[in-house]
Scaffold this motif. Sequence first.
Motif, PDB file in Angstrom:
ATOM      1  N   ARG A  13       3.711  -8.991   8.708  1.00  0.00           N
ATOM      2  CA  ARG A  13       4.133  -7.607   8.449  1.00  0.00           C
ATOM      3  C   ARG A  13       5.200  -7.188   9.444  1.00  0.00           C
ATOM      4  O   ARG A  13       4.969  -7.157  10.614  1.00  0.00           O
ATOM      5  CB  ARG A  13       2.931  -6.649   8.563  1.00  0.00           C
ATOM      6  CG  ARG A  13       3.307  -5.192   8.225  1.00  0.00           C
ATOM      7  CD  ARG A  13       2.702  -4.231   9.215  1.00  0.00           C
ATOM      8  NE  ARG A  13       3.000  -4.561  10.573  1.00  0.00           N
ATOM      9  CZ  ARG A  13       4.159  -4.262  11.201  1.00  0.00           C
ATOM     10  NH1 ARG A  13       5.110  -3.606  10.566  1.00  0.00           N
ATOM     11  NH2 ARG A  13       4.372  -4.629  12.451  1.00  0.00           N
ATOM     12  N   ARG A  14       6.359  -6.900   8.979  1.00  0.00           N
ATOM     13  CA  ARG A  14       7.454  -6.450   9.833  1.00  0.00           C
ATOM     14  C   ARG A  14       8.215  -5.341   9.114  1.00  0.00           C
ATOM     15  O   ARG A  14       8.035  -5.129   7.924  1.00  0.00           O
ATOM     16  CB  ARG A  14       8.426  -7.617  10.126  1.00  0.00           C
ATOM     17  CG  ARG A  14       7.864  -8.720  11.011  1.00  0.00           C
ATOM     18  CD  ARG A  14       7.539  -8.262  12.412  1.00  0.00           C
ATOM     19  NE  ARG A  14       8.586  -7.495  13.066  1.00  0.00           N
ATOM     20  CZ  ARG A  14       9.673  -8.024  13.652  1.00  0.00           C
ATOM     21  NH1 ARG A  14       9.852  -9.342  13.682  1.00  0.00           N
ATOM     22  NH2 ARG A  14      10.573  -7.255  14.220  1.00  0.00           N
ATOM     23  N   THR A  15       9.073  -4.655   9.854  1.00  0.00           N
ATOM     24  CA  THR A  15       9.957  -3.649   9.259  1.00  0.00           C
ATOM     25  C   THR A  15      11.183  -4.358   8.682  1.00  0.00           C
ATOM     26  O   THR A  15      11.893  -5.037   9.416  1.00  0.00           O
ATOM     27  CB  THR A  15      10.398  -2.637  10.333  1.00  0.00           C
ATOM     28  OG1 THR A  15       9.265  -1.877  10.732  1.00  0.00           O
ATOM     29  CG2 THR A  15      11.493  -1.714   9.809  1.00  0.00           C
ATOM     30  N   TYR A  17      14.588  -3.403   6.508  1.00  0.00           N
ATOM     31  CA  TYR A  17      15.382  -2.298   5.965  1.00  0.00           C
ATOM     32  C   TYR A  17      16.209  -2.715   4.744  1.00  0.00           C
ATOM     33  O   TYR A  17      16.450  -1.906   3.859  1.00  0.00           O
ATOM     34  CB  TYR A  17      16.310  -1.714   7.040  1.00  0.00           C
ATOM     35  CG  TYR A  17      15.553  -0.964   8.109  1.00  0.00           C
ATOM     36  CD1 TYR A  17      14.927   0.252   7.809  1.00  0.00           C
ATOM     37  CD2 TYR A  17      15.440  -1.459   9.395  1.00  0.00           C
ATOM     38  CE1 TYR A  17      14.214   0.948   8.774  1.00  0.00           C
ATOM     39  CE2 TYR A  17      14.735  -0.764  10.375  1.00  0.00           C
ATOM     40  CZ  TYR A  17      14.128   0.429  10.060  1.00  0.00           C
ATOM     41  OH  TYR A  17      13.412   1.116  11.010  1.00  0.00           O
ATOM     42  N   TRP A 142       1.210  -1.873   3.875  1.00  0.00           N
ATOM     43  CA  TRP A 142       2.375  -2.550   4.481  1.00  0.00           C
ATOM     44  C   TRP A 142       2.097  -4.063   4.535  1.00  0.00           C
ATOM     45  O   TRP A 142       2.911  -4.884   4.112  1.00  0.00           O
ATOM     46  CB  TRP A 142       2.597  -1.982   5.894  1.00  0.00           C
ATOM     47  CG  TRP A 142       3.940  -2.171   6.504  1.00  0.00           C
ATOM     48  CD1 TRP A 142       4.898  -3.088   6.149  1.00  0.00           C
ATOM     49  CD2 TRP A 142       4.485  -1.423   7.606  1.00  0.00           C
ATOM     50  NE1 TRP A 142       5.994  -2.954   6.965  1.00  0.00           N
ATOM     51  CE2 TRP A 142       5.765  -1.936   7.866  1.00  0.00           C
ATOM     52  CE3 TRP A 142       4.004  -0.370   8.387  1.00  0.00           C
ATOM     53  CZ2 TRP A 142       6.585  -1.442   8.887  1.00  0.00           C
ATOM     54  CZ3 TRP A 142       4.814   0.124   9.399  1.00  0.00           C
ATOM     55  CH2 TRP A 142       6.093  -0.405   9.639  1.00  0.00           C
ATOM     56  N   LEU A 154       8.746   1.952   6.887  1.00  0.00           N
ATOM     57  CA  LEU A 154       8.014   3.218   6.860  1.00  0.00           C
ATOM     58  C   LEU A 154       8.945   4.368   7.243  1.00  0.00           C
ATOM     59  O   LEU A 154       9.619   4.290   8.273  1.00  0.00           O
ATOM     60  CB  LEU A 154       6.853   3.134   7.855  1.00  0.00           C
ATOM     61  CG  LEU A 154       5.794   4.227   7.786  1.00  0.00           C
ATOM     62  CD1 LEU A 154       5.086   4.228   6.435  1.00  0.00           C
ATOM     63  CD2 LEU A 154       4.774   4.048   8.908  1.00  0.00           C
ATOM     64  N   GLN A 155       8.959   5.426   6.436  1.00  0.00           N
ATOM     65  CA  GLN A 155       9.852   6.564   6.673  1.00  0.00           C
ATOM     66  C   GLN A 155       9.075   7.875   6.725  1.00  0.00           C
ATOM     67  O   GLN A 155       7.955   7.953   6.216  1.00  0.00           O
ATOM     68  CB  GLN A 155      10.921   6.627   5.576  1.00  0.00           C
ATOM     69  CG  GLN A 155      11.791   5.383   5.515  1.00  0.00           C
ATOM     70  CD  GLN A 155      12.488   5.090   6.842  1.00  0.00           C
ATOM     71  OE1 GLN A 155      12.974   6.019   7.497  1.00  0.00           O
ATOM     72  NE2 GLN A 155      12.531   3.829   7.246  1.00  0.00           N
ATOM     73  N   HIS A 156       9.714   8.891   7.313  1.00  0.00           N
ATOM     74  CA  HIS A 156       9.079  10.218   7.453  1.00  0.00           C
ATOM     75  C   HIS A 156      10.081  11.326   7.149  1.00  0.00           C
ATOM     76  O   HIS A 156      10.638  11.910   8.070  1.00  0.00           O
ATOM     77  CB  HIS A 156       8.516  10.379   8.870  1.00  0.00           C
ATOM     78  CG  HIS A 156       7.427   9.400   9.144  1.00  0.00           C
ATOM     79  ND1 HIS A 156       7.653   8.164   9.681  1.00  0.00           N
ATOM     80  CD2 HIS A 156       6.104   9.472   8.901  1.00  0.00           C
ATOM     81  CE1 HIS A 156       6.509   7.507   9.770  1.00  0.00           C
ATOM     82  NE2 HIS A 156       5.555   8.269   9.310  1.00  0.00           N
ATOM     83  N   LYS A 193      12.075  -8.480  17.906  1.00  0.00           N
ATOM     84  CA  LYS A 193      11.062  -7.528  18.385  1.00  0.00           C
ATOM     85  C   LYS A 193      10.603  -7.939  19.780  1.00  0.00           C
ATOM     86  O   LYS A 193      10.102  -9.037  19.953  1.00  0.00           O
ATOM     87  CB  LYS A 193       9.894  -7.512  17.413  1.00  0.00           C
ATOM     88  CG  LYS A 193       8.791  -6.551  17.779  1.00  0.00           C
ATOM     89  CD  LYS A 193       7.865  -6.356  16.587  1.00  0.00           C
ATOM     90  CE  LYS A 193       6.483  -5.948  16.996  1.00  0.00           C
ATOM     91  NZ  LYS A 193       5.641  -5.608  15.866  1.00  0.00           N
TER      92      LYS A 193
END
Length: 208
Positions: A13-15, A17, A142, A154-156, A193
């Motif tokens: 699991r990673r971000t 984009y 995720w 993940l966004q806000h 990371k």
Amino acid sequence: MTVENLVQLAQNRRTIYQLGRDSPVPDSKIEELVNAAILNVPSSFNTQSTRIVVLLHAEHEKLWDITTEAFGGLVMSGAVPEEMFKNQTLPKLQGFKKAYGTVLFFEDPSHIKPFKEKFAAFANHFEPWADHSNAMHQYFMWTGLEALGFGANLQHYNPLIDSAVAKEWDLPTEWRLIAQMVFGSPEAAPGEKTQKPIEERVKVFGKQ
Ligand SMILES: Cc1cc2nc3c(=O)[nH]c(=O)nc-3n(C[C@H](O)[C@H](O)[C@H](O)COP(=O)(O)O)c2cc1C
């Protein structure tokens, strides 16, 4: 099933984009994963207050149009500088739109309020606990989306988009939007990371 499987899933699991639209699975698999999250992720006092909405295809695109429009309002009012919007925000939002789908995570306060009243001594804790449980749902999704072969981030953009989202998909206006998880085919590797030392972050006492 082994703990190594779990660790492997956590490592995967990673971000990501850069996301595209080549889905590795039928949409029914995404729905099954969401149902599994809802049924298996715990909540404080078993309140079950998390709500998940999945937007796919044109509905997903609509969300990022709504977000762009909401930002447009901030630019018009002068709250966000136009240059910043054009150079930073807009390309990011357009990138999200190119993905496959978005998962919206909400909390339904009507399922928290009765617990606050019944357990007055813990009243101030129920909202943070609901947020913790919501975050567990996010982590499950995720990790699960990555296990299906998608990439995600993940966004806000809440609370900016809350009312427009509730209106567009006819959702209860009292639901509190917590996070938006964008997912799609991974089009680039995750970024580097760095890790702070484990020794600073973990203490074990009484180990034999
Ligand atoms: C609670 C939480 C909130 C986050 N919010 C955002 C966000 O609003 N926008 C964003 O681009 N990334 C967000 N991220 C992603 C983090 O920046 C990312 O998870 C972190 O840098 C570690 O990278 P990794 O996900 O590849 O392991 C968030 C992550 C977490 C856990």
